[in-house]
Enzyme design. Structure first.
Site, PDB file in Angstrom:
ATOM      1  N   ASN A  51      62.387  94.110  14.438  1.00 19.14           N
ATOM      2  CA  ASN A  51      63.350  94.593  13.444  1.00 19.14           C
ATOM      3  C   ASN A  51      64.300  95.548  14.162  1.00 19.14           C
ATOM      4  O   ASN A  51      63.947  96.691  14.425  1.00 19.14           O
ATOM      5  CB  ASN A  51      62.577  95.300  12.319  1.00 19.14           C
ATOM      6  CG  ASN A  51      63.501  95.999  11.334  1.00 19.14           C
ATOM      7  OD1 ASN A  51      64.717  95.781  11.339  1.00 19.14           O
ATOM      8  ND2 ASN A  51      62.923  96.846  10.495  1.00 19.14           N
ATOM      9  N   LYS A  97      66.922  96.899  13.115  1.00 10.51           N
ATOM     10  CA  LYS A  97      67.559  97.872  12.206  1.00 10.51           C
ATOM     11  C   LYS A  97      69.061  97.922  12.482  1.00 10.51           C
ATOM     12  O   LYS A  97      69.648  96.904  12.843  1.00 10.51           O
ATOM     13  CB  LYS A  97      66.876  99.236  12.331  1.00 10.51           C
ATOM     14  CG  LYS A  97      65.347  99.119  12.188  1.00 10.51           C
ATOM     15  CD  LYS A  97      64.656 100.423  11.986  1.00 10.51           C
ATOM     16  CE  LYS A  97      63.152 100.169  11.848  1.00 10.51           C
ATOM     17  NZ  LYS A  97      62.391 101.381  11.579  1.00 10.51           N
ATOM     18  N   HIS A 149      61.786  96.348   3.169  1.00 13.08           N
ATOM     19  CA  HIS A 149      61.450  97.362   4.178  1.00 13.08           C
ATOM     20  C   HIS A 149      61.526  98.747   3.540  1.00 13.08           C
ATOM     21  O   HIS A 149      62.365  98.992   2.672  1.00 13.08           O
ATOM     22  CB  HIS A 149      62.424  97.262   5.366  1.00 13.08           C
ATOM     23  CG  HIS A 149      61.994  98.113   6.510  1.00 13.08           C
ATOM     24  ND1 HIS A 149      62.255  99.465   6.549  1.00 13.08           N
ATOM     25  CD2 HIS A 149      61.296  97.817   7.629  1.00 13.08           C
ATOM     26  CE1 HIS A 149      61.727  99.953   7.673  1.00 13.08           C
ATOM     27  NE2 HIS A 149      61.139  98.987   8.336  1.00 13.08           N
ATOM     28  N   GLU A 179      62.743 101.424   4.469  1.00 12.37           N
ATOM     29  CA  GLU A 179      64.058 102.082   4.547  1.00 12.37           C
ATOM     30  C   GLU A 179      64.987 101.547   3.466  1.00 12.37           C
ATOM     31  O   GLU A 179      65.835 102.277   2.937  1.00 12.37           O
ATOM     32  CB  GLU A 179      64.644 101.889   5.955  1.00 12.37           C
ATOM     33  CG  GLU A 179      63.929 102.782   6.962  1.00 12.37           C
ATOM     34  CD  GLU A 179      63.853 102.216   8.369  1.00 12.37           C
ATOM     35  OE1 GLU A 179      64.631 101.309   8.698  1.00 12.37           O
ATOM     36  OE2 GLU A 179      62.997 102.706   9.143  1.00 12.37           O
ATOM     37  N   GLU A 219      53.100  98.476   6.639  1.00 14.19           N
ATOM     38  CA  GLU A 219      53.753  99.516   7.427  1.00 14.19           C
ATOM     39  C   GLU A 219      53.615 100.862   6.728  1.00 14.19           C
ATOM     40  O   GLU A 219      54.438 101.194   5.857  1.00 14.19           O
ATOM     41  CB  GLU A 219      55.247  99.210   7.582  1.00 14.19           C
ATOM     42  CG  GLU A 219      55.557  97.893   8.234  1.00 14.19           C
ATOM     43  CD  GLU A 219      56.958  97.899   8.840  1.00 14.19           C
ATOM     44  OE1 GLU A 219      57.058  97.780  10.061  1.00 14.19           O
ATOM     45  OE2 GLU A 219      57.934  98.051   8.090  1.00 14.19           O
ATOM     46  N   GLY A 250      58.628 104.938  13.074  1.00 11.65           N
ATOM     47  CA  GLY A 250      59.587 105.729  13.842  1.00 11.65           C
ATOM     48  C   GLY A 250      59.115 107.128  14.187  1.00 11.65           C
ATOM     49  O   GLY A 250      59.903 107.966  14.623  1.00 11.65           O
ATOM     50  N   SER A 287      55.458 102.355  14.736  1.00 10.86           N
ATOM     51  CA  SER A 287      55.265 102.902  16.088  1.00 10.86           C
ATOM     52  C   SER A 287      54.428 102.004  16.993  1.00 10.86           C
ATOM     53  O   SER A 287      53.638 102.486  17.802  1.00 10.86           O
ATOM     54  CB  SER A 287      54.655 104.318  16.026  1.00 10.86           C
ATOM     55  OG  SER A 287      55.538 105.203  15.351  1.00 10.86           O
TER      56      SER A 287
HETATM   57  P1  PGA Z   1      59.010 101.462  14.448  1.00  6.89           P
HETATM   58  O1  PGA Z   1      59.566 100.714  13.136  1.00  6.89           O
HETATM   59  O2  PGA Z   1      58.321 100.421  15.291  1.00  6.89           O
HETATM   60  O3  PGA Z   1      60.237 102.010  15.121  1.00  6.89           O
HETATM   61  O4  PGA Z   1      58.075 102.521  13.991  1.00  6.89           O
HETATM   62  C1  PGA Z   1      58.805  99.729  12.491  1.00  6.89           C
HETATM   63  C2  PGA Z   1      59.547  99.198  11.296  1.00  6.89           C
HETATM   64  O5  PGA Z   1      60.242  99.969  10.612  1.00  6.89           O
HETATM   65  O6  PGA Z   1      59.475  97.994  11.000  1.00  6.89           O
END
Ligand code: PGA
Length: 258
Positions: free
Chosen positions: A9, A11, A94, A96, A166, A172, A213
């Protein structure tokens, strides 16, 4: 046996020119890794170009979101046909998008149904925040998200979709869940909820990723877990050697545990 799936992803990262460089850096190595389904989810603006770069490889392409209407006066939205022309997958819900863009369980469900109407495989994101986690609400929350996202689907559809568990506190932050911790939620709560709604066979067929992460140095811990079928990778998916290493280690770990 469920085929593991690693999805990147990206983003809101990478112009078309930058996306070209990143795909060039990892395409050949990724394509050589067998036994893992590989998916890149770049921003909309890079999808058309990258779909060309991936032609002739077994690397799939996914969008990070889409709208449920087929066309019309919906300024700024992207339709399922537009996604389907270029992609095989679409990320839905997601955290976000839920947090910053008003995505709800109801809109997630509409998008999941739309994905199936258009031949797209949805990657549905669920997960609890820190407060819910610390308050002992994880199971109830995640189970509710799963049930709401899958409302009205058939068992045969659920078998083919992907859920990404997640935990929001792990995204993140550099603070991933533990392998056994994620395995327990995925087995008991995600598959458990699906089993209660669609039966055990469906729950066992459906693939569930861990996300939050994920890095080359912790992927083996997650992929050693029997309930975890891959990962949704954010930050490490836009660093070519990290994404290749994560995919490679997934292939090796699942082969040795299979
Ligand atoms: P990250 O994000 O690996 O940067 O923690 C995962 C995600 O949001 O799918």
């Amino acid at each position: 046996m469920r085929t593991p799936i690693i999805a990147g992803n990206w983003k809101m990262h990478k112009t078309v020119a930058e996306a070209f460089t990143l795909v060039e850096e990892m395409r050949e190595e990724l394509a050589q890794i067998q036994g893992v389904e590989k998916v890149l989810c770049p921003p909309f603006t890079a999808l058309y170009y990258i779909s060309g770069l991936l032609q002739g490889t077994d690397i799939g392409l996914g969008a990070q979101n889409m709208y449920w209407e087929e066309k019309g006066a919906f300024t700024g939205e992207i339709s399922p046909q537009m996604v389907r022309e270029l992609c095989q997958y679409v990320i839905v819900g997601h955290s976000e998008r839920r947090k910053y863009f008003g995505e709800t369980d109801e809109t997630v469900n509409r998008k999941v149904k739309t994905a199936f109407e258009h031949g797209l495989t949805p990657i549905i994101c669920v997960g609890e925040n820190l407060e819910q986690n610390e308050g002992g609400l994880t199971e109830e929350w995640v189970s509710g998200q799963v049930a709401a996202a899958l409302d009205g689907l058939t068992g045969n559809q659920v078998k083919t979709l992907i859920i990404a568990y997640e935990p929001i506190w792990a995204i993140g932050t550099g603070k991933p869940a533990t392998g056994p911790g994620a395995n327990a939620i995925i087995g008991k709560v995600v598959r458990g909820t699906v089993a209660s709604l669609f039966g055990d066979q469906v729950a066992q067929a459906m693939r569930v990723q861990y996300g939050g992460s994920v890095k080359p140095d912790n992927i083996v811990e997650f992929m050693s877990q029997p309930e975890i079928d891959g990962a949704l990778v954010g930050g490490a998916s836009i660093v070519a050697d990290q994404f290749v290493a994560i995919t490679q280690r997934t292939a090796e770990t699942k082969a040795s545990h299979g």
